[in-house]
Design a protein around this motif. Structure first.
Motif, mmCIF file in Angstrom:
data_model
loop_
_atom_site.group_PDB
_atom_site.id
_atom_site.type_symbol
_atom_site.label_atom_id
_atom_site.label_comp_id
_atom_site.label_asym_id
_atom_site.label_seq_id
_atom_site.Cartn_x
_atom_site.Cartn_y
_atom_site.Cartn_z
ATOM 1 N N LEU A 365 1.873 2.741 -9.521
ATOM 2 C CA LEU A 365 1.491 3.048 -8.144
ATOM 3 C C LEU A 365 -0.001 2.823 -7.937
ATOM 4 C CD1 LEU A 365 2.006 4.168 -5.303
ATOM 5 C CD2 LEU A 365 1.706 6.468 -6.262
ATOM 6 N N LYS A 366 -0.824 3.318 -8.856
ATOM 7 C CA LYS A 366 -2.273 3.161 -8.723
ATOM 8 C C LYS A 366 -2.672 1.686 -8.759
ATOM 9 C CE LYS A 366 -4.959 6.122 -8.686
ATOM 10 N NZ LYS A 366 -5.603 6.827 -7.555
ATOM 11 N N ASP A 367 -2.045 0.916 -9.622
ATOM 12 C CA ASP A 367 -2.356 -0.511 -9.698
ATOM 13 C C ASP A 367 -1.933 -1.227 -8.416
ATOM 14 O OD1 ASP A 367 -3.455 -0.171 -12.183
ATOM 15 O OD2 ASP A 367 -1.707 -0.914 -13.287
ATOM 16 N N TRP A 368 -0.780 -0.857 -7.881
ATOM 17 C CA TRP A 368 -0.309 -1.476 -6.630
ATOM 18 C C TRP A 368 -1.243 -1.117 -5.481
ATOM 19 C CZ3 TRP A 368 1.343 0.270 -1.838
ATOM 20 C CH2 TRP A 368 1.980 -0.679 -1.027
ATOM 21 N N GLN A 369 -1.632 0.140 -5.393
ATOM 22 C CA GLN A 369 -2.520 0.570 -4.312
ATOM 23 C C GLN A 369 -3.866 -0.136 -4.384
ATOM 24 O OE1 GLN A 369 -2.397 4.890 -4.865
ATOM 25 N NE2 GLN A 369 -1.060 5.128 -3.086
ATOM 26 N N PRO A 373 -4.608 -3.689 0.912
ATOM 27 C CA PRO A 373 -5.651 -3.311 1.868
ATOM 28 C C PRO A 373 -5.598 -1.800 2.107
ATOM 29 C CG PRO A 373 -4.259 -5.066 2.746
ATOM 30 C CD PRO A 373 -3.610 -4.580 1.491
ATOM 31 N N THR A 374 -6.721 -1.198 2.364
ATOM 32 C CA THR A 374 -6.709 0.243 2.624
ATOM 33 C C THR A 374 -5.807 0.539 3.814
ATOM 34 O OG1 THR A 374 -8.680 -0.018 4.004
ATOM 35 C CG2 THR A 374 -9.016 0.621 1.716
ATOM 36 N N GLY A 375 -5.011 1.543 3.674
ATOM 37 C CA GLY A 375 -4.077 1.906 4.742
ATOM 38 C C GLY A 375 -3.637 3.331 4.578
ATOM 39 N N LYS A 376 -2.642 3.726 5.344
ATOM 40 C CA LYS A 376 -2.177 5.107 5.341
ATOM 41 C C LYS A 376 -0.769 5.231 4.773
ATOM 42 C CE LYS A 376 -5.091 6.515 9.233
ATOM 43 N NZ LYS A 376 -5.135 7.116 10.584
ATOM 44 N N ILE A 377 -0.415 4.319 3.872
ATOM 45 C CA ILE A 377 0.908 4.383 3.259
ATOM 46 C C ILE A 377 0.897 5.419 2.143
ATOM 47 C CG2 ILE A 377 2.686 3.111 2.022
ATOM 48 C CD1 ILE A 377 1.736 0.578 3.344
ATOM 49 N N ALA A 378 1.801 6.372 2.216
ATOM 50 C CA ALA A 378 1.918 7.381 1.168
ATOM 51 C C ALA A 378 2.613 6.777 -0.045
ATOM 52 C CB ALA A 378 2.711 8.580 1.682
ATOM 53 N N GLY A 379 2.015 6.946 -1.195
ATOM 54 C CA GLY A 379 2.623 6.485 -2.433
ATOM 55 C C GLY A 379 3.289 7.638 -3.155
ATOM 56 N N VAL A 380 4.566 7.475 -3.483
ATOM 57 C CA VAL A 380 5.321 8.513 -4.196
ATOM 58 C C VAL A 380 5.806 7.931 -5.516
ATOM 59 C CG1 VAL A 380 7.339 10.024 -4.166
ATOM 60 C CG2 VAL A 380 6.067 9.598 -2.044
ATOM 61 N N PHE A 381 5.380 8.523 -6.624
ATOM 62 C CA PHE A 381 5.913 8.096 -7.921
ATOM 63 C C PHE A 381 6.885 9.149 -8.426
ATOM 64 C CE2 PHE A 381 2.123 10.509 -9.001
ATOM 65 C CZ PHE A 381 2.384 11.140 -10.200
#
Length: 436
Positions: A365-369, A373-381
């Protein structure tokens, strides 16, 4: 509800038949003929429903008339009786804790639902249902507890010798009653191959009523969609409406369930397939060439799968638009050293302890983020197992901080019981025939 074989769309069966037969004789996997899209009102208001209410709504729409609504409610109330919270670690980084069930692993969702469905369909006086299951770690424990004491069933768990953690092995081998375990001198892929071969063996099918509790069984996959919808419901309460899921992946049932939820209308922006050194799928997503390979042993043992069965289901869900698959799923793979480093990073950054599988999902997740581009997508692992299952993998300064659940302490006094077999189908077949 009708389902077809991924190897022959004209071969269609009922849900009950798919549950009991697990895998078509043509060696495909069962998939729903129609995947319903859930209504917008439900999807837009997921945050007003509880997990059991979400599970019932999803299952009702997917199963259609396979199980009457009141019976389905009872099955879900009994099976999904634990919670699956998301925990915010930093802005737009959440962990979905899926280890609060009885076996401390995400597979409790599938195993408990499936065992109750099979028990529901079983009739008094019918031939014993022999449930065969291969495990790389967590599946066996979840299935053992899910089926323990279920009338009319007998469970045989195959696991690779020396390749599961001590606690995982205790969960597999100390149950008794209608659950028995076999350690196989091989890998998870070898165990899975023995199970699959049993389903196509004429003599065994004449002698036994065989089914599988692996994620090749559609009844294992369906309930795994529940926690994707429930995670999104919790995000809505946080004011988040866009999400990417990072999924630690072995046999790819977990990711397959996420894609199924997306096909049902869950507004997922992207999926991340996070693997260890067994990187068949990430390599395919990079190169376009699918080349299964022998599995290799890692510290994230539940993901040691070189030829993941459920990948065919994921590809099948993109059959109308194959080019969309690499646009929707990105793959990452990590070495043991990188996994250990991620465990340390998570602990030092958040004072949060994870199992090695969860660490891989976080790193992906961290590598993908970082690439977005900076955005407001919540990442859930997804956190797939309680870290107490892997004390030998975690550094001592981290493992001693783990709060050991009561059910693990209770295991320590039990006696291990398991048969030992070579990686040979004739030996496995002989075991089954001699232990009826």
């Amino acid at each position: 509800m009708k389902l077809y074989s991924t190897n022959n769309t004209n071969h269609q069966v009922s849900f009950k038949e798919a549950v009991f037969n697990s895998m078509p004789q043509d060696k495909g996997l069962y998939m729903p003929v129609a995947i319903p899209r859930l209504d917008d009102h439900f999807l837009n208001n997921l945050d007003s429903y509880t997990l059991p209410e979400i599970a019932f709504h999803v299952a009702k729409n997917l199963l259609a008339d396979a199980i009457p609504e009141n019976d389905l409610k009872d099955i879900i109330a009994d099976a999904i009786n634990f919670y699956a919270p998301i925990v915010e670690l930093e802005e737009n980084v959440y962990v979905l804790e899926l280890f609060h069930g009885p076996s401390l692993a995400f597979k409790d969702f599938g195993a408990r639902f499936m065992s109750r469905v099979m028990s529901y369909f079983l009739k008094d006086g019918e031939k014993t249902l022999d449930v065969l299951v291969a495990t790389s770690g967590d599946t066996g424990g979840a299935v053992a507890l899910g089926f323990l004491g279920v009338p009319g069933t007998r469970v045989t768990i195959l696991y690779p010798k020396g390749k599961v953690s001590g606690i995982q092995e205790l969960q597999l081998t100390t149950n008794g009653q209608n659950v028995r375990a076999i350690e196989v001198d091989g890998t998870f892929d070898d165990c899975q191959a023995l199970v699959k071969q049993a389903f196509t063996d004429a003599e065994l099918n004449k002698e036994f009523r065989l089914t599988s509790a692996n994620s090749i069984n559609i009844a294992r996959l369906i309930p795994q969609t529940f926690y994707y919808f429930n995670a999104y419901a919790q995000l809505l309460k946080e004011g988040k409406s866009k999400v990417v899921f990072s999924v630690p992946s072995g046999n790819f049932g977990n990711l397959g369930a996420g894609v199924l939820a997306w096909k049902m209308g869950l507004p997922v922006e992207h999926f991340i397939a996070a693997t260890n050194a067994n990187d068949t799928v990430p390599e395919f997503l990079r190169s376009g060439v699918y080349e299964p390979k022998p599995s290799v042993q890692t510290i994230s043992n539940a993901m040691d799968v070189g030829n993941p069965s459920n990948w065919v289901r994921i590809q099948d869900m993109f059959r109308d638009d194959p080019e969309q698959l690499p646009e929707m799923i990105t793959g990452y793979s990590y070495t043991d050293a990188e996994t250990s480093e991620a465990i340390e990073k998570i602990y030092s950054s958040y004072h949060y302890i994870v199992c090695p599988h969860t660490a891989i999902a976080w790193q992906a997740l961290k590598d993908w983020q970082q690439d977005q581009p900076t955005g407001k997508i919540a990442g859930v692992f997804l956190s797939t197992a309680h870290p107490c299952k892997f004390p030998d993998v975690l550094p001592k300064h981290i493992s001693r901080e783990i709060v050991i659940p009561a059910q693990v302490k209770e295991l320590e006094g039990r006696q291990r019981q398991a048969a030992s077999l070579a990686n040979d189908f004739e030996s496995f077949k002989r075991y089954l025939l001699n232990n009826k």
